[in-house]
Write a protein that holds these residues in place. Sequence first.
Motif, PDB file in Angstrom:
ATOM      1  N   GLY A 181      10.369   1.778  -3.626  1.00 19.99           N
ATOM      2  CA  GLY A 181      10.125   1.879  -5.060  1.00 19.99           C
ATOM      3  C   GLY A 181       9.766   0.561  -5.705  1.00 19.99           C
ATOM      4  O   GLY A 181       9.310   0.532  -6.857  1.00 19.99           O
ATOM      5  N   PHE A 182       9.959  -0.559  -5.003  1.00 17.73           N
ATOM      6  CA  PHE A 182       9.633  -1.869  -5.562  1.00 17.73           C
ATOM      7  C   PHE A 182       8.134  -2.140  -5.448  1.00 17.73           C
ATOM      8  O   PHE A 182       7.431  -1.547  -4.618  1.00 17.73           O
ATOM      9  N   GLU A 183       7.662  -3.080  -6.276  1.00 19.18           N
ATOM     10  CA  GLU A 183       6.239  -3.403  -6.293  1.00 19.18           C
ATOM     11  C   GLU A 183       5.801  -4.057  -4.989  1.00 19.18           C
ATOM     12  O   GLU A 183       4.698  -3.807  -4.500  1.00 19.18           O
ATOM     13  N   HIS A 184       6.664  -4.921  -4.436  1.00 19.14           N
ATOM     14  CA  HIS A 184       6.369  -5.579  -3.164  1.00 19.14           C
ATOM     15  C   HIS A 184       7.496  -5.248  -2.188  1.00 19.14           C
ATOM     16  O   HIS A 184       8.430  -6.041  -2.007  1.00 19.14           O
ATOM     17  N   PRO A 185       7.425  -4.103  -1.551  1.00 20.91           N
ATOM     18  CA  PRO A 185       8.539  -3.655  -0.698  1.00 20.91           C
ATOM     19  C   PRO A 185       8.805  -4.572   0.497  1.00 20.91           C
ATOM     20  O   PRO A 185       9.957  -4.786   0.860  1.00 20.91           O
ATOM     21  N   LYS A 186       7.760  -5.127   1.103  1.00 24.40           N
ATOM     22  CA  LYS A 186       7.986  -5.986   2.262  1.00 24.40           C
ATOM     23  C   LYS A 186       8.734  -7.264   1.872  1.00 24.40           C
ATOM     24  O   LYS A 186       9.640  -7.713   2.583  1.00 24.40           O
ATOM     25  N   MET A 187       8.360  -7.841   0.737  1.00 28.59           N
ATOM     26  CA  MET A 187       9.032  -9.043   0.271  1.00 28.59           C
ATOM     27  C   MET A 187      10.506  -8.742  -0.044  1.00 28.59           C
ATOM     28  O   MET A 187      11.406  -9.522   0.308  1.00 28.59           O
ATOM     29  N   MET A 188      10.746  -7.605  -0.706  1.00 30.02           N
ATOM     30  CA  MET A 188      12.109  -7.226  -1.035  1.00 30.02           C
ATOM     31  C   MET A 188      12.913  -6.956   0.241  1.00 30.02           C
ATOM     32  O   MET A 188      14.081  -7.350   0.352  1.00 30.02           O
ATOM     33  N   MET A 189      12.280  -6.290   1.221  1.00 30.19           N
ATOM     34  CA  MET A 189      12.962  -5.980   2.476  1.00 30.19           C
ATOM     35  C   MET A 189      13.336  -7.256   3.219  1.00 30.19           C
ATOM     36  O   MET A 189      14.458  -7.396   3.714  1.00 30.19           O
TER      37      MET A 189
END
Length: 250
Positions: A181-189
């Motif tokens: 659901g985040f705009e940049h899922p890879k960065m958040m992950m």
Amino acid sequence: MKEKLFTFYKDNASNRALIYKHMLWFQKIVLLILMLNFISLVTVVTLFIFTNKISILFMWIVILESIMISLGVNKMFDIKAMKILKKHYHIPSTPQTWGDYVTDIRITKITEYLMEHEMYQRWKIERLILTLQKDGERGRIPPLVAPSIILALSIPNLTQLFSQIYTYYNLEQNMPSFILGFEHPKMMMNTLLFSFFFIISLLILWLLSISNRIYEALKRQIVDKHAAKRSGLIETLENILYLIKDKGSN
């Protein structure tokens, strides 16, 4: 005279004689709480790593709860010791300073003993310290595995494991739904994984530190059950020696 002094220290000036004997049941409860806390933490982290039965949110809750329990128990112990100091020795203190007052009581008791037995002289105290240190050296045994060896063996394996986890969770189909659901899922992950690995690393170091302390305590109990008290007596004699030198310099 050394043995008589050591017996006097154990019976009248050690932490057990001054504080711990007044909190026997409290000590048992504290140890039980810490043991259960440690077991629950290890169990939850293990289940999270090797199974899918524990969610990451639940694991973080347990980790934070374990930290809070450890800090709370330590605070309770300090408050209990402070109250014992006030009740039995009529000395007001705080949870942060009660140990300093206990050290002063210990120095006073040992100083009085040395004076009564005509041992309050610098060279006699230095000889006592040297003899006690030699007794401690005879009771030491080498560690089973050096911590540096443990780290040298663990770091490559952990690095490989963490790398595989990064690779696995960077694939979109393996990401948790709330991350997508985040705009940049890879960065958040990657940020969450880094935070997770960082805290896990701290926990590993904490567990190694606790394991070394437990090993040292067990080793002392098995090989030399008086090691802790002997160290306390040596420290007290060294403090008295410093006081004698200060008086001599003045």
